[in-house]
Design an enzyme around this catalytic site. Structure first.
Site, mmCIF file in Angstrom:
data_model
loop_
_atom_site.group_PDB
_atom_site.id
_atom_site.type_symbol
_atom_site.label_atom_id
_atom_site.label_comp_id
_atom_site.label_asym_id
_atom_site.label_seq_id
_atom_site.Cartn_x
_atom_site.Cartn_y
_atom_site.Cartn_z
ATOM 1 N N HIS A 87 65.297 28.517 -11.224
ATOM 2 C CA HIS A 87 66.430 27.847 -10.564
ATOM 3 C C HIS A 87 67.675 27.821 -11.450
ATOM 4 O O HIS A 87 68.767 27.522 -10.959
ATOM 5 C CB HIS A 87 66.041 26.453 -10.024
ATOM 6 N N ASP A 133 58.728 28.578 -10.665
ATOM 7 C CA ASP A 133 60.055 28.346 -11.260
ATOM 8 C C ASP A 133 60.082 28.888 -12.686
ATOM 9 O O ASP A 133 60.101 28.134 -13.653
ATOM 10 C CB ASP A 133 60.395 26.847 -11.198
ATOM 11 N N GLN A 223 69.113 16.312 -15.648
ATOM 12 C CA GLN A 223 69.920 17.465 -15.240
ATOM 13 C C GLN A 223 70.520 18.183 -16.463
ATOM 14 O O GLN A 223 71.080 17.553 -17.350
ATOM 15 C CB GLN A 223 71.056 17.040 -14.296
ATOM 16 N N GLY A 224 70.388 19.497 -16.465
ATOM 17 C CA GLY A 224 70.883 20.293 -17.587
ATOM 18 C C GLY A 224 69.806 20.607 -18.600
ATOM 19 O O GLY A 224 69.981 21.477 -19.454
ATOM 20 N N ASP A 225 68.680 19.889 -18.546
ATOM 21 C CA ASP A 225 67.537 20.190 -19.418
ATOM 22 C C ASP A 225 66.659 21.279 -18.811
ATOM 23 O O ASP A 225 65.806 21.848 -19.499
ATOM 24 C CB ASP A 225 66.675 18.940 -19.651
ATOM 25 N N SER A 226 66.838 21.546 -17.540
ATOM 26 C CA SER A 226 66.021 22.546 -16.841
ATOM 27 C C SER A 226 65.970 23.854 -17.600
ATOM 28 O O SER A 226 66.956 24.263 -18.223
ATOM 29 C CB SER A 226 66.601 22.838 -15.462
#
Ligand code: ARG
Length: 271
Positions: A87, A133, A223-226
């Site tokens: 993603h 993912d 969010q942003g650690d993905s």
């Protein structure tokens, strides 16, 4: 799931704004968190973490746009290969992605910025809650940073409920909050599949995913650690993928179960 997708879309929306506003000539004031105190404590970080250094975790990298905006994490698994989340890369062209290694502080110029020559995305990837993912980037150069081995099908022991695991990233320090200027880390225990199913129902697919959190919440990726690493036993066991909010009691962080994809990832490493 709708709420999760909504949050994902808000995050992508924020990303688009962060890219477009500077292009339109606006300056975006990025609220940087207060610098850490001498002992490295920074209050609420990753969510509930503390500062970490790429000298200790040389294989943790971040993905940035060509203008330097950090939007995901990744893990160096070979000198020129980075594992991240599908993603994070879906819809991107390789030429638009930068991989930054050896830079704890996003406002510094430390380390190295590599370009990407190829993006592989799991062929069955649709969205994070449906699994698969996982994405592998090929870099335009060999990095000198140490690499992290990936968990394979013989590492099922590393996925036992209660296993202490390390999460790392430059993402937001609260749900909907601002991203961290510095690399942060935290320790979270893996949950059982039953615990994660009771939180997420059929969105949790045990073959593709593993969850981590304290029952009381408070510590999580956000969010942003993905795309960044979940590490146990010195191996990459998970890829930060999704969750309901961040650090909420009863809603663990969900990570791609790397051992399930080891053969495919290894093929990409050797391609
Ligand atoms: N989807 C988020 C991202 O794109 C990661 C969310 C992780 N959430 C969580 N509660 N652990 O960065």
């Amino acid at each position: 799931m709708a709420a999760t997708l909504h949050r994902l879309r808000s995050w992508l929306g924020a990303l688009v704004v962060a890219i477009l506003l500077p292009l339109a000539g606006f300056s975006v004031a990025t609220a940087a968190p207060a610098p850490p105190s001498a002992d490295g404590e920074v209050g609420t970080q990753i969510v509930g973490g503390t500062r970490a250094s790429t000298s200790t975790y040389p294989w943790v990298v971040y993905l940035a746009t060509s203008s330097g905006f950090q939007y995901c994490g990744g893990t160096l698994v070979a000198a020129n290969k980075v594992v991240t989340a599908a993603h994070c890369t879906v819809g991107d062209s390789a030429s638009a992605v930068r991989v930054v290694a050896g830079r704890d502080d996003k406002n510094s110029t430390a380390g190295v910025v590599a370009r990407v020559t190829k993006i592989w995305i799991h062929p069955s990837y649709v969205d994070a809650t449906q699994g698969n993912d996982v994405s592998v980037l090929t870099l335009d150069r060999n990095l000198t940073q140490a690499t992290l081995p990936i968990a394979t099908s013989s590492d099922t022991g590393l996925y036992a409920a209660g296993t202490s695991s390390t999460i790392l990233g430059w993402g937001t320090t609260s749900s909907g909050g601002s991203a961290s200027r510095y690399l942060l880390k935290a320790t979270v225990p893996l949950t059982s599949n039953a615990t994660c199913s009771s939180a997420y129902g059929s969105d949790f697919k045990a073959a593709h995913m593993v969850c981590a959190a304290y029952p009381q919440g408070g510590t999580d990726t956000c969010q942003g650690d993905s795309g960044g690493p979940l590490v146990a036993g010195g191996k990459l066991i998970g890829i930060t993928s999704w969750g309901e909010g961040c650090a909420l009691a009863g809603y663990p962080g969900v990570y791609t179960r790397v051992s399930n994809f080891a053969t495919l990832i290894t093929q990409q490493i050797n391609s």
